[in-house]
Design a protein around this motif. Structure first.
Motif, mmCIF file in Angstrom:
data_model
loop_
_atom_site.group_PDB
_atom_site.id
_atom_site.type_symbol
_atom_site.label_atom_id
_atom_site.label_comp_id
_atom_site.label_asym_id
_atom_site.label_seq_id
_atom_site.Cartn_x
_atom_site.Cartn_y
_atom_site.Cartn_z
ATOM 1 N N GLN A 250 -7.974 -6.803 23.455
ATOM 2 C CA GLN A 250 -8.355 -7.684 22.353
ATOM 3 C C GLN A 250 -7.954 -9.132 22.668
ATOM 4 O O GLN A 250 -6.849 -9.380 23.161
ATOM 5 C CB GLN A 250 -7.720 -7.222 21.037
ATOM 6 C CG GLN A 250 -8.259 -5.870 20.579
ATOM 7 C CD GLN A 250 -7.843 -5.517 19.167
ATOM 8 O OE1 GLN A 250 -7.088 -6.243 18.514
ATOM 9 N NE2 GLN A 250 -8.349 -4.394 18.667
ATOM 10 N N PHE B 293 -13.920 -10.513 12.820
ATOM 11 C CA PHE B 293 -13.072 -9.466 13.393
ATOM 12 C C PHE B 293 -13.886 -8.224 13.717
ATOM 13 O O PHE B 293 -15.101 -8.190 13.558
ATOM 14 C CB PHE B 293 -11.945 -9.133 12.409
ATOM 15 C CG PHE B 293 -11.197 -10.340 11.940
ATOM 16 C CD1 PHE B 293 -10.243 -10.936 12.738
ATOM 17 C CD2 PHE B 293 -11.463 -10.918 10.698
ATOM 18 C CE1 PHE B 293 -9.558 -12.068 12.332
ATOM 19 C CE2 PHE B 293 -10.790 -12.042 10.274
ATOM 20 C CZ PHE B 293 -9.829 -12.617 11.092
ATOM 21 N N THR C 233 -9.549 -5.057 14.375
ATOM 22 C CA THR C 233 -8.649 -5.999 15.045
ATOM 23 C C THR C 233 -7.225 -5.680 14.617
ATOM 24 O O THR C 233 -6.931 -5.583 13.421
ATOM 25 C CB THR C 233 -9.004 -7.449 14.660
ATOM 26 O OG1 THR C 233 -10.365 -7.704 15.005
ATOM 27 C CG2 THR C 233 -8.100 -8.434 15.378
#
Length: 282
Positions: free
Chosen positions: A236, A196, A203
């Motif tokens: 993301q 992450f 994240t």
């Protein structure tokens, strides 16, 4: 001169001739021989009675030289073995800088080479097998590895699915176990290691949906490739990371969910569709 009896004269003659005279009582009858028993309590004391009346059994004070040579140390792991024991061995070898890859849980050629190096440095036979002597020496030089030392290069078991992952088509991501499950109606079809973002580019957690996918995507913000990208929250995405594949968990993403296994994410990318759910949780 005083006269001597026949028995006394015979005893004198036998003594002069060098014969061993038998002791006699005052009435002339021979006395039974005196039995002298000698006991010892030192290193030479041995009880030869044995359980079956045959072989000797050493007493506690007997010397070690009388024993049979000690057996070779028990071999705990060797080439081809797999499991948590091997994973811990590899983690401890990493602590003393004899192994730099893994742990993988597989006793491979790199592990054999690392064990040989460790053994040779300490004057042990360079067999490449981890016997009890080698293991004891390594235990004395290292600490018990933590969870992420055991899984520094991945392979950790996936956490139990978040309850929000049990219905529909879901990319179920766990920060606790650093894994992604691809699930359909509560059934796990595949799992993979993920990493992450750092504390500065975390994240995001929550329930999202895949907005779009891009097979050969390149980040316009960081000018870095994001192959097999499946976007779920702004910029993301879940995507393959060559950096993750090369460096493992020593690095971090800029907020995306990185996957290290290109073959697995390629298969996943072929199945995921816009609108599929994404759950990111601890």
């Amino acid at each position: 001169m005083r006269a001597v009896g026949l028995g006394g004269a015979l005893a004198v003659l036998l003594a002069v001739a060098g014969c061993k005279a038998q002791a006699v009582d005052g009435d002339g009858r021979p006395r039974p021989p005196v039995r002298i028993e000698v006991t010892t309590t030192g290193p030479a004391a041995v009880d030869r009675s044995g359980p079956s009346g045959g072989s000797a059994k050493r007493s506690p004070g007997a010397t070690r030289s009388a024993e049979a040579p000690s057996a070779a140390p028990e071999v705990l792991w060797s080439r081809g073995d797999k499991g948590m024991g091997v994973r811990e061995l590899q983690a401890r070898l990493r602590q003393v800088a004899w192994l730099f890859d893994g742990p993988t849980g597989d006793y491979d050629e790199l592990t054999v080479t690392a064990v040989k190096g460790f053994q040779g440095k300490r004057g042990l036979p360079r067999t490449g097998e981890t016997d009890a002597t080698t293991w004891d020496r390594l235990l004395g030089m290292t600490h018990e590895p933590g969870r992420w030392e055991l899984y520094a290069s991945g392979g950790q078991p996936a956490a139990a699915p978040d309850p929000r992952c049990t219905t529909g088509r879901v990319l179920c991501v766990s920060k606790t176990s650093r894994t992604l499950r691809w699930m359909i109606d509560g059934r796990t079809l595949s799992t993979m290691d993920v990493r992450f973002g750092s504390q500065y580019t975390p994240t995001r957690e929550g329930v999202f949906h895949v907005t779009f996918t891009s097979r050969h995507h390149v980040s316009t913000l960081y000018d870095s490739p994001m192959p097999y990208a499946m976007f779920f929250s702004g910029g993301q995405a879940v995507h393959y990371s060559a950096d993750f594949a090369a460096r493992g968990y020593t690095g971090a993403s800029h907020g995306c969910v990185n996957v290290r296994d290109e073959q697995k994410i390629a298969a996943l990318f072929a199945q995921v569709r816009p609108g599929d759910k994404v759950v990111v949780s601890w």
